[in-house]
Design an enzyme around this catalytic site. Structure first.
Site, PDB file in Angstrom:
ATOM      1  N   LYS A 112       0.843  -1.194   0.000  1.00  0.00           N
ATOM      2  CA  LYS A 112       0.000   0.000   0.000  1.00  0.00           C
ATOM      3  C   LYS A 112       0.876   1.240   0.000  1.00  0.00           C
ATOM      4  O   LYS A 112       1.958   1.255   0.608  1.00  0.00           O
ATOM      5  CB  LYS A 112      -0.902   0.029   1.248  1.00  0.00           C
TER       6      LYS A 112
ATOM      7  N   GLU B 185      -8.574  12.167  12.450  1.00  0.00           N
ATOM      8  CA  GLU B 185      -7.717  11.064  12.873  1.00  0.00           C
ATOM      9  C   GLU B 185      -6.899  11.437  14.105  1.00  0.00           C
ATOM     10  O   GLU B 185      -5.978  12.254  14.045  1.00  0.00           O
ATOM     11  CB  GLU B 185      -6.782  10.636  11.740  1.00  0.00           C
TER      12      GLU B 185
END
Length: 427
Positions: free
Chosen positions: A186, A231
């Site tokens: 990723k 976040e």
């Protein structure tokens, strides 16, 4: 003032204020405000009692080098040891509080710590005033009267990004090829955009609009980095830590049924599930040596924000003895949610692909007090504001199953947060 690695002695006093239940943003003067806000609570500050600008590492340094975090931790420890503190409130965020912003990459300029001269905080229905000086003196027990009108932004002109939409989609396609070729699992690729106003941007406007639009996010302003991040990298209170992992995104729907269908599609998506679990696994590995307890739910839940919805996992932990909040920040950054997997391979791909320097984007941002309590987020949904210029950033996680067009659309959804905050209601 700028300061060497040996900080000065500071006199700090925190007193309780009568809570007027108004937005903390309204206390801020114009200039370079400091802020960390969520759900009507938080801390705001102004002025610089002392600051530390951390030097970037030389080009060629490992992309996961943690020198800036260890230097910051030593400086804060020295600052706390040399400070004279009178704290009449005794909550997280009282006493000596340092705001900080760290760059995504160790070779970038922009990592800084700032101790404000004046701080106003609110928590659990209590409001306080902290004042900081470099000499013992009489500290005020009331807020100084300095308010100035908050200016609208005015007309905005948009400039070309570092990569055009077509070039960025080609970069995504190339990254997918690297992933399918087994070089990594990723990588998070970001885009940028630049907005220019006719006059210097009043950051207080952005803070107030962002906190109203995204009350459950963490609205921040530290040394020019301004945004509303969903976040939470970590919150520390005593020896307990909580964190929120977000990875996997869909926009909000046009109506209830459309919104529900998008959420169900996100929960069922193999691509997004893989992206999310890579982020959770990176946190598990990073925190393992630092904690004595670690609680991670088996499956993510859906977190709905005003503009997007995410796969979310709430994590709890108990720190091992002697581990600080900045130790954990250094271990966690960069998470797979903003860097990739494996970390070093992803960081090198990002540096050679995006065509820009992220600066503080996707780096840790937040505050820490003299008792070690702290809140640090990841600088997302944000811009670097310098005078009349705002440099915006948005990104998305790329895995083998990614689609370049869908990834481009995801970044547009994330850009919308700051674009709307920069747009006056009557524009």
């Amino acid at each position: 003032m700028n300061c060497a690695l040996t900080p000065p002695k500071l006199a700090v006093r925190t007193v309780e204020l009568r809570d007027r239940a108004e937005s903390l943003v309204h206390h801020l003067p114009a200039g370079a405000p400091l802020a960390w806000l969520s759900e009507g609570e938080g801390v705001v500050g102004w002025g610089e009692a002392v600051r530390l600008d951390l030097s970037p590492q030389p080009q060629g340094t490992s992309p996961v080098d943690t020198t800036r975090f260890s230097e910051a931790a030593r400086w804060i420890d020295d600052l706390v040891a040399r400070a004279s503190v009178t704290d009449e409130v005794g909550l997280p965020g009282t006493g000596l509080v340092t705001f900080g912003t760290f760059t995504f990459a160790p070779t970038s300029h922009g990592s800084a710590l700032v101790v404000p001269q004046v701080l106003v905080g609110r928590r659990d229905g209590r409001t306080w005033l902290t004042t900081v000086t470099d000499t013992p003196c009489t500290h005020p027990r009331e807020l100084p009267h300095h308010r100035s009108p908050i200016r609208p932004i005015g007309p905005i002109t948009w400039q070309e990004s570092s990569l055009t939409a077509r070039e960025w989609k080609e970069a995504v396609s190339d990254t997918i090829a690297h992933i399918r070729g087994g070089e990594l699992e990723k990588a998070v690729l970001a885009r940028d955009a630049v907005a220019r106003a006719e006059d210097p941007i009043d950051v207080r406007v952005l803070l107030e609009r962002l906190r109203r639009r995204f009350p459950s996010c963490f609205t921040f302003s530290v040394d020019g980095m301004v945004g509303a991040t969903p976040e939470l990298l970590l919150r520390r209170e005593g020896d307990r830590m909580t964190s929120l992992v977000l990875a996997g995104t869909r926009p909000r729907g046009q109506d209830h049924e459309h919104d529900r269908a998008l959420g169900e599609d996100l929960l069922a998506s193999a691509k997004d599930d893989q992206e999310h679990h890579l982020a959770v696994d990176s946190l598990r590995v990073a925190l393992g040596p630092l904690v004595e307890e670690l609680d991670i739910p088996r499956a993510p839940e859906l977190l709905r924000l005003a503009n997007v919805q995410h796969l979310a996992t709430h994590v709890g932990a108990r720190f091992a003895e002697g581990v600080s909040a900045l130790d954990a920040v250094a271990a966690l950054h960069p998470t797979a949610a903003v860097g990739g997997t494996p970390t070093e391979a992803a960081m090198r791909l990002i540096a050679g692909t995006e065509g820009m320097d992220r600066g503080g984007y996707a780096g840790p941002v937040g505050w820490i007090d003299g008792d070690g309590n702290a809140e640090w987020g990841i600088a997302l949904r944000c811009a670097r504001v310098e005078g009349a210029r705002a440099h915006l950033f948005a990104g998305g996680g790329i895995v083998a199953g990614s689609d370049p067009e869908a990834e481009l659309a995801e970044t547009e959804s994330k850009f919308r947060v700051i674009r709307e905050a920069l747009t006056d209601p009557d524009a």
